[in-house]
Design an enzyme around this catalytic site. Sequence first.
Site, mmCIF file in Angstrom:
data_model
loop_
_atom_site.group_PDB
_atom_site.id
_atom_site.type_symbol
_atom_site.label_atom_id
_atom_site.label_comp_id
_atom_site.label_asym_id
_atom_site.label_seq_id
_atom_site.Cartn_x
_atom_site.Cartn_y
_atom_site.Cartn_z
ATOM 1 N N LYS A 1 -2.277 -1.387 -3.743
ATOM 2 C CA LYS A 1 -3.149 -0.210 -3.662
ATOM 3 C C LYS A 1 -2.316 1.054 -3.726
ATOM 4 O O LYS A 1 -1.302 1.119 -3.042
ATOM 5 C CB LYS A 1 -3.901 -0.296 -2.335
ATOM 6 C CG LYS A 1 -4.799 0.863 -2.054
ATOM 7 C CD LYS A 1 -5.361 0.731 -0.664
ATOM 8 C CE LYS A 1 -6.090 2.016 -0.358
ATOM 9 N NZ LYS A 1 -6.425 2.132 1.013
ATOM 10 N N LYS B 1 0.857 -1.185 0.000
ATOM 11 C CA LYS B 1 0.000 0.000 0.000
ATOM 12 C C LYS B 1 0.895 1.238 0.000
ATOM 13 O O LYS B 1 1.763 1.381 0.863
ATOM 14 C CB LYS B 1 -0.894 -0.011 1.239
ATOM 15 C CG LYS B 1 -1.739 1.245 1.354
ATOM 16 C CD LYS B 1 -2.779 1.113 2.432
ATOM 17 C CE LYS B 1 -3.514 2.411 2.641
ATOM 18 N NZ LYS B 1 -4.497 2.312 3.717
HETATM 19 C C1 PBG Z 1 -7.332 3.391 5.740
HETATM 20 C C2 PBG Z 1 -7.666 3.166 4.327
HETATM 21 C C3 PBG Z 1 -7.516 4.091 3.303
HETATM 22 C C4 PBG Z 1 -8.102 3.526 2.191
HETATM 23 C C5 PBG Z 1 -8.564 2.251 2.539
HETATM 24 N N1 PBG Z 1 -8.278 2.039 3.879
HETATM 25 C C6 PBG Z 1 -6.987 5.473 3.290
HETATM 26 C C7 PBG Z 1 -5.662 5.781 3.796
HETATM 27 O O1 PBG Z 1 -4.792 4.918 3.960
HETATM 28 O O2 PBG Z 1 -5.431 6.954 4.070
HETATM 29 C C8 PBG Z 1 -8.209 4.223 0.857
HETATM 30 C C9 PBG Z 1 -9.334 3.824 0.000
HETATM 31 C C10 PBG Z 1 -9.659 4.794 -1.075
HETATM 32 O O3 PBG Z 1 -9.024 5.840 -1.276
HETATM 33 O O4 PBG Z 1 -10.630 4.478 -1.764
HETATM 34 N N2 PBG Z 1 -6.309 2.717 6.290
#
Ligand code: PBG
Length: 354
Positions: A277, A223
């Site tokens: 992601k 991520k």
């Molecule tokens: C939180 C999380 C995030 C997303 C999914 N879980 C945001 C972040 O890490 O700030 C992002 C999902 C999206 O942007 O659609 N841990």
Amino acid sequence: MPIIAVAFPSSERVYKRAMSNRFSTLGRYPNTRLRRNRREDWSRRLVAETKLSVDDLIWPVFVQEGHNTRTAVESMPGVDRLSIDLFVEAVKRARDLGIPAIAIFPETDPKAKTPDAREAYNPDNLVCRAIHAVKKTVDGIGVVCDVALDPFNSDGHDGIVRDGYVQNDESVEALVKQAIVQAAAGCDVQAPSDMMDGRIGAIRQALDAKGFEHTQIMSYAAKYASAFYNPFRDAIGSSGALKGDKKTYQMDPANSDEALREVGFDIEEGADMVMVKPGLLYLDVVRRVKDTFGVPTYAYQVSGEYSMLRGAADRGWLDWSKVLLETLGGFKRAGCDGILTYGAVDAAKLLKSK
Ligand code: PBG
């Protein structure tokens, strides 16, 4: 003992790949005309290398407090946050369309947010009530829940902040407690999105110790610290809270070898499925992960990607149905076994009517 070896592409593999590519280009015009296979629809279908199906979709849904209420998320046109009763109805419709799983994201009351994010492991929190309600009334659809502290943390971070730094091991302890209450409420798949080191192993052990050995783990393994999450942070109400950025735990977008180490660790620690992601900008990483490990691999078409496409489509600049299916098809071609997308319901309807 490591269960799997982390394989990096060796020069021998690279050489073999180049040789096989040479054979696949042996044909020459005019004997070979690649347009022949593309001429008719039936033929294009016959030679299609990948196929998107409703079975590839996971639908992320935002939930809020209240009864019979929905709130539009301004930065995500077409996406509403739903109270639990409306959420359950929406999940039923998704199940009837054949969508295999949904992912729940809560908008927590700001008053319940604290620096230690203890609301995350309150067994009666909004997520747990949503899981419970849906599991009680809707069969045949999987429920995925994030394991991360940001919806509950007054600092807006995925872990606990102390001395200006997101603490690793202390955060993992809170995440483990969060995973347990979610599993107890009936969540099928825990999806740790926090990027703390060692959290997958800790969560797996704790789940097993509490008798949740069938609870699956989909790890947000690679991520990235991306600017494409902003609309999501609006949706769960963490944008205002977030102090600074998430670069000390989420990955640097410059890296892809490091993604293989992250994925390798998570598989060793017990992840059943791994995720990359954001999605579209990271399909090279998806391909490397799939080729290297061959495990169930997912990508998240995140909020910013959705909003870019939908925002342009709403202005008449893009055709929503076409760009949605083309992007999801791109994920499949890159090696994804499934995609988390806010367009899941639209895509399922389009695939059904095809
Ligand atoms: C939180 C999380 C995030 C997303 C999914 N879980 C945001 C972040 O890490 O700030 C992002 C999902 C999206 O942007 O659609 N841990």
